[in-house]
Design an enzyme around this catalytic site. Sequence first.
Site, short mmCIF file in Angstrom:
data_model
loop_
_atom_site.label_atom_id
_atom_site.label_comp_id
_atom_site.label_asym_id
_atom_site.label_seq_id
_atom_site.Cartn_x
_atom_site.Cartn_y
_atom_site.Cartn_z
N CYS A 89 51.01 -64.01 -18.61
CA CYS A 89 52.13 -63.39 -19.00
C CYS A 89 52.19 -62.04 -18.73
O CYS A 89 51.35 -61.18 -19.07
CB CYS A 89 52.41 -63.58 -20.75
SG CYS A 89 53.70 -62.76 -21.50
N CYS A 174 53.07 -66.87 -28.87
CA CYS A 174 52.80 -65.30 -28.53
C CYS A 174 52.36 -64.97 -29.85
O CYS A 174 53.00 -65.12 -30.87
CB CYS A 174 54.29 -64.88 -28.07
SG CYS A 174 54.29 -63.32 -27.99
N GLU A 283 79.82 -46.96 -28.69
CA GLU A 283 79.18 -48.24 -28.57
C GLU A 283 79.94 -48.97 -27.63
O GLU A 283 81.22 -49.16 -27.73
CB GLU A 283 78.73 -48.92 -29.57
CG GLU A 283 77.97 -50.31 -29.26
CD GLU A 283 76.99 -50.08 -28.30
OE1 GLU A 283 76.69 -50.98 -27.35
OE2 GLU A 283 75.85 -49.36 -28.60
N CYS A 353 63.19 -44.28 -25.66
CA CYS A 353 62.23 -45.69 -25.64
C CYS A 353 61.33 -45.53 -24.04
O CYS A 353 60.52 -46.39 -23.75
CB CYS A 353 62.84 -46.98 -25.76
SG CYS A 353 64.02 -47.08 -24.40
#
Length: 398
Positions: A89, A174, A283, A353
Amino acid sequence: MNADTATDWTDRMLELRVGPVAHGGHCVARDGDGGRVVFVRHALPGELVRAVVTDDPGGAFCRADAVAVLEASPDRVEPACPWAGPGGCGGCDFQHTDHATQRALKTTVLREQLERLGAGAAVVATADLAAVEVEELPGGPLGWRTRVRLAVDDDGVPGLRAHRSHDVCEIGDCPLVPAGALPPVLERRFRPDSELDVTVVGDGAARVGSGATVHAADRTWELSAGTFWQVHPALPDTLASVVRDWADAPTGGVAWDLYGGVGLLGSVLAGQVGESGTVLVVESAASAVADGASALANLPQVQFVRGRAEREISRLGPDPDVVVTDPPRAGLGKAAVRDLAARAPQRIVHIACDPAALARDLSLFAAAGYRTAALRAFDAFPMTHHMEAAALLERIPR
């Protein structure tokens, strides 16, 4: 380029002494004496590894996975996930080291990006860059992820993508998702070649294509399926607290929340400007606008504007006192920073980010007359190379 570097190195086995961590979840090594740069995943700085080249785009570098560790770093640990290693993964980058070391590696990357991309001077002028740390969020490195996107292979089996690939890695669980939530979904079969948005709801169950009820900033938000919300449960309140501390929007003033989603941070600004003020939440996603307008219906000072924030900056009115920006991973960029600076807000709380995008945007703001007054970063994505950062920008008087 010499004759050897002109050859495709894919599948070549290399013995490498691993160098420093780099942005993107890998470390940097060099093959031979001043040879090609090799970006090595599943390794740590200082280790001696055998690595197989997985991708060779030609030129000065290639990418490789460490498949054997000949001399291990003292920070190496056994991965919590059996699917996280080479060929597995691609979701996690740092399963092979402890949580504190992960944050240290991310801190190194953040500082390096700020220095290398020209924003370091803008930060150091007002704050000690060496003091910037990627901060731990509550909850630990496992079981934090409340949303996950699964891919479905040709046989209808759900899984996660391999690194830099469309291949689907079949998994049994996970460990980033709350324990027990994902296996019931992984046991099902779905339409081949599709993708699934999985949400872990309050009772710990995972639901496919479902909305969610979430709580942050002293509010309850009813989210439609597909509406964006931060995947780490502690991050919304953390960012709300940062905005509350830094924005200092004046009573009766004007505040903008750009790329505002459902208006989480706009709700904080609304409390500062009061009913005599104005908060514009910009937005582009229709579901987020609808969900946000419903959640904030009791705040008449909040208005939602549906549109792409970078296009709306020059058209919004009146001029803002304070702006919060939370753009996609690529950041604001030259045009948006230019247009925003032209509206002359006194303060901007800028959220990012991606450390490289953050560094570029801070450098652009510095050139546009803003100084970086504060900077914080958060380990909102443990086990991965990703982080969340926030910067306070103040307009320099002219």
